[in-house]
Design a protein around this motif. Structure first.
Motif, PDB file in Angstrom:
ATOM      1  N   UNK A 271       0.805  -1.207   0.000  1.00 44.74           N
ATOM      2  CA  UNK A 271       0.000   0.000   0.000  1.00 44.74           C
ATOM      3  C   UNK A 271       0.839   1.259   0.000  1.00 44.74           C
ATOM      4  N   UNK A 272       0.167   2.385   0.103  1.00 41.37           N
ATOM      5  CA  UNK A 272       0.845   3.677   0.100  1.00 41.37           C
ATOM      6  C   UNK A 272       1.450   3.991   1.466  1.00 41.37           C
ATOM      7  N   UNK A 273       2.481   4.804   1.446  1.00 39.82           N
ATOM      8  CA  UNK A 273       3.196   5.131   2.676  1.00 39.82           C
ATOM      9  C   UNK A 273       2.284   5.846   3.670  1.00 39.82           C
ATOM     10  N   UNK A 274       1.555   6.866   3.215  1.00 40.20           N
ATOM     11  CA  UNK A 274       0.745   7.677   4.117  1.00 40.20           C
ATOM     12  C   UNK A 274      -0.231   6.872   4.957  1.00 40.20           C
ATOM     13  N   UNK A 275      -1.101   6.061   4.347  1.00 44.95           N
ATOM     14  CA  UNK A 275      -2.064   5.296   5.138  1.00 44.95           C
ATOM     15  C   UNK A 275      -1.422   4.348   6.143  1.00 44.95           C
ATOM     16  N   UNK A 276      -0.328   3.707   5.752  1.00 43.00           N
ATOM     17  CA  UNK A 276       0.297   2.740   6.647  1.00 43.00           C
ATOM     18  C   UNK A 276       0.975   3.419   7.834  1.00 43.00           C
ATOM     19  N   UNK A 277       1.717   4.489   7.568  1.00 38.77           N
ATOM     20  CA  UNK A 277       2.364   5.203   8.671  1.00 38.77           C
ATOM     21  C   UNK A 277       1.309   5.885   9.541  1.00 38.77           C
ATOM     22  N   UNK A 278       0.291   6.462   8.900  1.00 39.31           N
ATOM     23  CA  UNK A 278      -0.746   7.175   9.645  1.00 39.31           C
ATOM     24  C   UNK A 278      -1.531   6.245  10.560  1.00 39.31           C
ATOM     25  N   UNK A 279      -1.692   4.985  10.167  1.00 36.78           N
ATOM     26  CA  UNK A 279      -2.390   4.037  11.031  1.00 36.78           C
ATOM     27  C   UNK A 279      -1.715   3.946  12.399  1.00 36.78           C
ATOM     28  N   UNK A 280      -0.406   3.987  12.392  1.00 42.02           N
ATOM     29  CA  UNK A 280       0.319   3.884  13.659  1.00 42.02           C
ATOM     30  C   UNK A 280       0.527   5.236  14.337  1.00 42.02           C
ATOM     31  N   UNK A 281      -0.024   6.301  13.759  1.00 38.31           N
ATOM     32  CA  UNK A 281       0.017   7.614  14.403  1.00 38.31           C
ATOM     33  C   UNK A 281      -1.374   8.115  14.773  1.00 38.31           C
ATOM     34  N   UNK A 282      -2.408   7.509  14.194  1.00 40.59           N
ATOM     35  CA  UNK A 282      -3.775   7.967  14.426  1.00 40.59           C
ATOM     36  C   UNK A 282      -4.170   7.770  15.882  1.00 40.59           C
ATOM     37  N   UNK A 283      -5.022   8.679  16.368  1.00 39.53           N
ATOM     38  CA  UNK A 283      -5.545   8.496  17.733  1.00 39.53           C
ATOM     39  C   UNK A 283      -6.950   7.888  17.735  1.00 39.53           C
ATOM     40  N   UNK A 284      -7.685   8.025  16.618  1.00 38.16           N
ATOM     41  CA  UNK A 284      -8.980   7.358  16.461  1.00 38.16           C
ATOM     42  C   UNK A 284      -9.063   6.815  15.035  1.00 38.16           C
ATOM     43  N   UNK A 285      -9.436   5.562  14.913  1.00 35.85           N
ATOM     44  CA  UNK A 285      -9.597   4.933  13.599  1.00 35.85           C
ATOM     45  C   UNK A 285     -11.035   4.449  13.468  1.00 35.85           C
ATOM     46  N   UNK A 286     -11.694   4.876  12.394  1.00 34.15           N
ATOM     47  CA  UNK A 286     -13.022   4.371  12.056  1.00 34.15           C
ATOM     48  C   UNK A 286     -12.844   3.362  10.925  1.00 34.15           C
ATOM     49  N   UNK A 287     -12.996   2.096  11.232  1.00 35.74           N
ATOM     50  CA  UNK A 287     -12.822   1.026  10.253  1.00 35.74           C
ATOM     51  C   UNK A 287     -14.204   0.567   9.796  1.00 35.74           C
TER      52      UNK A 287
END
Length: 583
Positions: A271-287
């Motif tokens: 996948x793309x860099x942004x989504x993968x890195x952001x997953x481990x920086x996000x404070x709330x994830x709506x899946x």
């Protein structure tokens, strides 16, 4: 015609005739299949109704079921497959498993030996229901012709409600010939023991909205469930109102237009860099509508360590299977997003979105630029071909892929402007899926261009379906990314097995001669200078067209997250790892 099907005046008809009337009542005017001895009475009735039901004769049963999958995924309708017993039925097993894991609605009708010899290992007998029970949503052996209307009604309801999937009906030959009293047909919309649409809990939506409104670094992960629920518009409205960046799984790619400012790309191993890195920086994830597949999650213990995860899914069995969410919402994606929308506060998140811009810039400079614009004099890359084809089709085609490097490259570089525009084998990773699935997609959506990318290995697994293209005149545009390797396995051998290429080099036939034998136009593309004009001829062709494009045999798909690694531990190439601290 509907009045004839549903008339209440009793008449005597055979089980085979009853089946065809039921299919017509369900609007199943296209079926895919292959005849044989135990299903012959049904085919005799199909002949009688050939003006009302179009039967697509594939060259192999696996081709039939993958074509039905492509049809279902492109249209949202239930795909119908008809086959004979024994090997005819078992040839469908791969497609049934594929449809189950990728939530594709199918009704599979397999012939069976007569009930009088059932259980005696009769010629071409297989216990197909027991074979497919673990990989189907529901399966049943029909014992009497009178059961057919109720079983077909239930089958269509179960297949295309809740989390869609394949339903298997085993239909003995004597049942097809047995006379029954036809009393009309009623569609099914309720089964007492089956919950097709879970009741939404308002309190859970309120909690989710509060978490999202308070978040500093929120992230939406959108999966195939968004597309299945036809919730793309609602997803966009929620994202725009809260200024939430959106990342998608591979099957969820066309849930938001590629060019949308909040669409930040694909999750997972390639996948793309942004989504993968952001997953481990996000404070709330709506899946929403995702399974948290291992290719998306990577190392479970390192996944999203800072985030409160809200998981919305219609399948309760997916809740907590891989990741333990902070909040689970058992609901249809459209229902949940509709209730969530008015509770979301309007916000702007310039700093958080700027982080994604930095990631995109890094990925372009470190990876994409080299892949789509390699140095002159070098061999062609997969990425430059996919990028050019996507530009030629103006991001408006249905993308179908096979499996392997061709798949990963195609989904990375093809662009989408409309929903339901990516059809690929996700969870099962079925080589040979692409060609027949593209046929089904084009038959289901004849007004849209359908562009297939496949490798030289996967293409040869089902290339007999060129015969179906020839017979039906299906104008699929086929691009073979030919590297004379089983490319994805070769990449892993190069990375993890000391470049010991065990049984991955391929000696390939002349694909153009094979295509020509089926009356399909095409050409070989050996040099970069030939590529643009060849793509133009592919695009402009009113008939099926095949490009066989010679690719650098050692081309690799990057970025890549190695198996078992955290999703922000990203390899940019064989030797360089992303420095996340610089983002």
């Amino acid at each position: 015609m509907q009045e004839d099907i549903n008339k209440t005046k009793e008449e005597k008809i055979t089980g085979g005739e009853a089946l065809i009337r039921c299919l017509k009542a369900e609007g199943a005017d296209i079926v895919f299949g292959y005849p044989g001895g135990t299903i012959m009475p049904v085919y005799d009735n199909l002949y009688a109704h050939r003006e009302e039901i179009r039967h697509i004769l594939t060259r192999h049963e696996q081709g039939a079921i993958h074509a039905a999958e492509g049809f279902a995924r492109a249209t949202g309708k239930t795909g119908v497959v008809v086959c004979t017993s024994g090997p005819g039925a078992t040839n469908l097993v791969t497609g049934i498993a594929d449809a189950r894991i990728d939530s594709t609605p199918l009704v599979v009708i397999a012939g069976q030996v007569s009930t009088t010899v059932l259980g005696n290992d009769a010629f071409q007998e297989t216990d197909f229901i027991d074979v497919t029970n673990p990989i189907s949503k529901w399966g049943i052996l029909v014992k009497h012709a009178s059961e057919i209307p109720d079983i077909i009604a239930r089958a269509f309801f179960i297949a295309n409600s809740g989390r869609p999937g394949p339903v298997v009906i085993d239909l003995p030959r004597n049942v097809q010939l047995e006379l029954m009293d036809w009393k009309g047909y009623e569609k099914c919309d309720f089964i007492r023991t089956y919950i097709d649409r879970p009741k939404l809990k308002t309190e859970e939506i309120r909690i989710a909205a509060g978490l999202l409104n308070e978040a500093r670094r929120p992230l939406i992960l959108a999966g195939n469930g968004v597309s299945v629920a036809r919730a793309e518009r609602l997803l966009g409205e929620v994202a725009e109102k809260g200024d939430f960046p959106v990342a998608t799984t591979m099957l969820g790619l066309s849930a938001m237009p590629s060019g949308h400012r909040l669409n930040k790309g694909m999750l997972g191993m390639h996948g793309n860099i942004g989504p993968n890195v952001a997953t481990n920086r996000a404070d709330v994830i709506l899946a929403v509508g995702i399974r948290f597949d291992d290719r998306v999650v990577g190392s479970v213990k390192d996944y999203a360590p800072l985030a409160k995860i809200i998981h919305i899914d219609i399948d309760a069995s997916e809740m907590g299977r891989t990741i333990n969410p902070y909040l689970t919402i058992h609901a249809d994606a459209a229902d949940a997003l509709k209730e969530l929308l008015p509770l979301i506060e309007e916000k702007n998140r310039p700093e958080w979105l700027e982080f994604f811009s930095r990631c995109e810039k890094t990925e372009y400079e470190k990876v994409i630029k080299k892949q789509i614009a390699p140095p002159q004099g070098s061999l062609m890359t997969m990425a430059e071909v996919v990028n050019k084809v996507s530009e030629a089709f103006n991001a408006d085609a249905i993308l179908v892929t096979d499996v392997g490097q061709n798949q990963m490259t195609a989904v990375r570089y093809f662009r989408f402007s409309s929903p339901h525009s990516v059809i690929t084998s996700g969870g099962l990773g079925t080589m040979g899926f692409g060609l027949p699935a593209s046929i089904g997609a084009k038959i289901g959506c004849p007004q849209r261009e359908v562009c297939l990318f496949c490798g030289d290995g996967g293409f040869q697994m089902t290339m007999q379906e060129l015969g179906t293209i020839m017979e039906e005149g299906v104008a699929v545009k086929i691009v073979i990314l030919n590297n004379n390797f089983l490319g994805n396995v070769r990449q892993w051998q190069q990375l993890f097995f000391g470049a010991r290429y065990s049984q991955t080099p391929l000696l390939n036939p002349d694909f153009q001669k094979i295509a020509a034998a089926y009356g399909i136009k095409g050409e070989d593309v050996e040099k970069r200078e030939e590529l643009d004009e060849a793509i133009k001829r592919l695009k402009d062709s009113a008939t099926p067209y095949l490009l066989n494009i010679n690719i650098d045999p050692y081309d690799m798909v990057f970025p890549m997250i190695y198996p078992g690694e955290a999703i922000d531990n990203i390899k940019l190439n064989e030797t360089e790892t992303l420095d996340v601290l610089q983002l």
